[in-house]
Scaffold this active site. Structure first.
Site, PDB file in Angstrom:
ATOM      1  N   PHE A 162      26.417  25.030   0.477  1.00 49.52           N
ATOM      2  CA  PHE A 162      25.758  26.835   0.892  1.00 49.52           C
ATOM      3  C   PHE A 162      24.845  26.026   2.579  1.00 49.52           C
ATOM      4  CE2 PHE A 162      22.112  22.586   0.322  1.00 49.52           C
ATOM      5  CZ  PHE A 162      20.319  23.223   1.841  1.00 49.52           C
ATOM      6  N   LYS A 219      36.011  28.441  -2.571  1.00 50.82           N
ATOM      7  CA  LYS A 219      35.008  28.143  -3.715  1.00 50.82           C
ATOM      8  C   LYS A 219      33.739  27.514  -2.933  1.00 50.82           C
ATOM      9  CE  LYS A 219      32.499  25.856  -6.001  1.00 50.82           C
ATOM     10  NZ  LYS A 219      30.679  26.222  -6.223  1.00 50.82           N
ATOM     11  N   GLU A 261      27.332  29.075  -5.325  1.00 48.90           N
ATOM     12  CA  GLU A 261      26.733  29.272  -5.818  1.00 48.90           C
ATOM     13  C   GLU A 261      25.502  30.129  -4.937  1.00 48.90           C
ATOM     14  OE1 GLU A 261      27.653  26.571  -6.389  1.00 48.90           O
ATOM     15  OE2 GLU A 261      27.151  25.274  -8.030  1.00 48.90           O
ATOM     16  N   ARG A 262      24.864  28.881  -4.032  1.00 51.63           N
ATOM     17  CA  ARG A 262      23.760  29.425  -3.849  1.00 51.63           C
ATOM     18  C   ARG A 262      23.347  30.421  -2.631  1.00 51.63           C
ATOM     19  NH1 ARG A 262      21.881  23.724  -3.151  1.00 51.63           N
ATOM     20  NH2 ARG A 262      23.161  22.781  -4.794  1.00 51.63           N
ATOM     21  N   SER A 275      27.652  16.791  -0.457  1.00 52.59           N
ATOM     22  CA  SER A 275      27.044  16.047  -1.272  1.00 52.59           C
ATOM     23  C   SER A 275      28.275  14.412  -1.342  1.00 52.59           C
ATOM     24  CB  SER A 275      25.752  15.762  -2.102  1.00 52.59           C
ATOM     25  OG  SER A 275      26.565  16.104  -3.529  1.00 52.59           O
ATOM     26  N   CYS A 323      24.494  18.379   8.204  1.00 49.46           N
ATOM     27  CA  CYS A 323      24.547  17.023   7.477  1.00 49.46           C
ATOM     28  C   CYS A 323      24.333  16.603   9.276  1.00 49.46           C
ATOM     29  CB  CYS A 323      26.384  17.052   7.099  1.00 49.46           C
ATOM     30  SG  CYS A 323      27.871  17.699   8.224  1.00 49.46           S
TER      31      CYS A 323
END
Ligand code: NAD
Length: 499
Positions: A149, A173, A176-177, A226, A281
């Site tokens: 995200f 893909k 989804e956030r 993650s 990150c």
């Protein structure tokens, strides 16, 4: 309620699984849309579509493919404000930071305009009597990217730009956030001249990811997210014979030597620790001052700067330093870790947990926190917090400071602030971490270099973007050729050598 579906075969497609996830506006806490979560069947249909389109795209000469990237760069610049607004609305980061997210991806698209050069093979004339040998880099076919995200523009572009410029069809893909920007990027690629079916965005959660991992058509998976999921994706993708590179979490240390410019170091820590609410990150989450007086001076400089941080929604203007966290769960998790740090005995010098903003009481905001006297056995030291929390771990000398990031399980980024060239050189040479800054707090390599962490921050081979991006999404074929005039009579039974 706005519904966000998928983008398959060059068109918007509604989700048919009946499953949706809420997409929040993190500044207000409101659900602003619902994103469709793909089923296995929907993913299979997207992959079939990509597989049908890919051979013609691979056969399109690389210069023409590069021209699509050229046009794409123009369109990204044209729509920069629109993209940044959509990104901030779903992610929460400030508008200047959202533009940075788009531009860091755009720079990879620019690099990919050089695809014809990057894809050139090698040729050896006269490798044997009448024999020529050449190698070429060919696309893999249908490949995929699964992205997090926190950079919904940049990281999808790190993946699909080299893959597509190299002649693959791509299944993205995204998270989804914040699913809107990836779809906007796919629309722009079509407008730039990309044939339908070459870039597909399939929204979803674990089911969509598993459908990618188990599919037999998909040849390679690039993942960012993650560490536990990176490790899972890497094991399952490679178990089904795919090429995989999976980048994970981080705990980035910045060492401050006694000879460093303290004002510069403090400013660097503020930007690198709290920018994007620490949801990067490459954020610096651990400061390691060397010597007690360096530590005291650093805390003294950091404290008022953290207390003065401007926090607010992206709509509040460009001088906001950072916005809300991405979800209510993320906020609760970060606050829980701060609580844990207090219990473990770390000294909370600045406590931003009670931050609240009039009119945005339901937003996912928190203020900056600063911990002193953090030690390596504490959970707040071992865990990636992914929030606006900086931990200070005091080291008595350079060797002790160096040992901290060296012994940590993550190995994404690190930095040293010093005026001493010998120390900086020693640090860069010995440290077991993928990206190193010398007086640079967030050493994110530019598009023509490569990005990748070591240890638990990266699984698999090759880095992202730069020449590695092309290597990951292509494979080498080597041809040995001899024409009839060079053929000798009779069979050869022993392996030919150049003796
Ligand atoms: P995440 O791991 O929760 O999600 C990443 C992707 O995996 C998403 O597309 C998500 O839908 C999918 N996913 C989530 N749970 C899954 C499951 N159980 N099975 C299969 N797929 C699943 O990560 P995030 O919260 O979106 O992103 C933040 C993380 O990403 C941080 O740890 C950060 O350090 C890391 N990150 C790493 C890099 C890097 O290059 N190393 C860059 C950016 C972010």
């Amino acid at each position: 309620m706005q519904k966000i579906g998928h983008f398959i075969g060059g068109k918007h497609v509604d989700g048919t699984s009946g499953r949706f996830a809420d997409v929040y506006n993190p500044a207000t806490g409101e659900v602003q849309a619902q994103v469709a979560l793909a089923s296995q069947q929907e993913m299979d249909a997207a992959i079939a579509n990509a597989a049908a389109a890919q051979p013609a795209w691979a056969a399109t000469n690389p210069q023409r493919r590069a021209r699509v990237m050229m046009k794409f760069v123009d369109l990204l610049n044209r729509d920069m404000d629109k993209l940044a607004e959509a990104l901030s609305r779903e992610h929460g980061k400030t508008l200047p930071d959202a533009k940075g997210d788009v531009i860091r991806g755009l720079e990879v698209a620019e690099f990919c305009i050089g695809a014809p050069h990057l894809l050139k093979g090698e040729f050896s004339e006269g490798a044997g009597p009448g024999i020529d040998m050449y190698s070429m880099r060919q696309p893999l076919g249908v490949v995929a990217g699964i992205t997090p995200f926190n950079f919904p523009a940049m990281i999808p572009m790190w993946k699909f730009c080299p893959a597509i410029a190299a002649g693959n069809a791509f299944i993205l893909k995204p998270s989804e956030r914040d699913p809107s920007v990836p779809i906007m990027l796919a629309e722009l690629m079509i407008e730039a001249g990309l044939p339908a079916g070459i870039l597909n965005v399939v929204n979803g959660d674990k089911s969509a990811v598993d459908a990618i991992l188990d599919d037999e058509t998909i040849q390679a998976v690039g993942f960012v997210g993650s560490t536990p999921i990176a490790q899972y994706v890497y094991s399952r993708a490679t178990a089904s014979g795919k090429r995989a590179q999976c980048f994970g979490g981080a705990k980035n240390h910045m060492i401050i030597m006694p000879d460093a410019d303290m004002d510069q170091a403090a400013d660097a820590l503020i930007g690198a620790g709290y920018g994007a609410a620490g949801e990067r990150c490459m954020a610096v989450s651990v400061a390691v001052p060397v010597g007690e007086s360096t530590a005291d001076a650093l805390i003294e400089k950091l404290t008022p700067k953290i207390e003065a941080l401007k926090i607010g929604p992206y709509t509040a203007g460009n001088d906001v330093d950072f916005g809300p966290l991405v979800t209510r769960e993320a906020l609760a998790r970060v606050k829980g870790l701060v609580e844990q740090g207090i219990k473990e005995g770390a000294k909370l010098v600045v406590d931003g947990r009670d931050f609240s903003m009039q009119g945005y009481e339901d937003g996912f905001f928190m203020g900056g926190c600063l911990f002193d006297n953090v030690t390596r056995d504490m959970d707040i030291y071992k865990t990636e917090i992914f929030g606006p929390v900086l931990s200070v771990v005091r080291a008595k000398d350079y060797e002790e400071a160096l040992d901290l990031p060296m012994s940590h399980e993550y190995g994404n980024g690190t930095a040293i602030f010093t005026r001493d060239g010998d120390t900086a050189r020693d640090f860069a040479s010995r440290i077991n971490i993928g990206m190193v800054g010398i007086n640079v707090p967030i050493p994110v390599p530019l598009a023509y270099h490569t990005f990748g962490g070591w240890k638990k921050s990266g699984f698999g081979d090759l880095n992202q973007h730069g020449s590695d991006g092309f290597k990951f999404y292509t494979r080498t074929k080597t041809v040995t050729s001899r024409w009839p005039s060079g053929l000798k009579d009779g069979a050869e039974f022993s392996i030919p050598t150049m003796k």
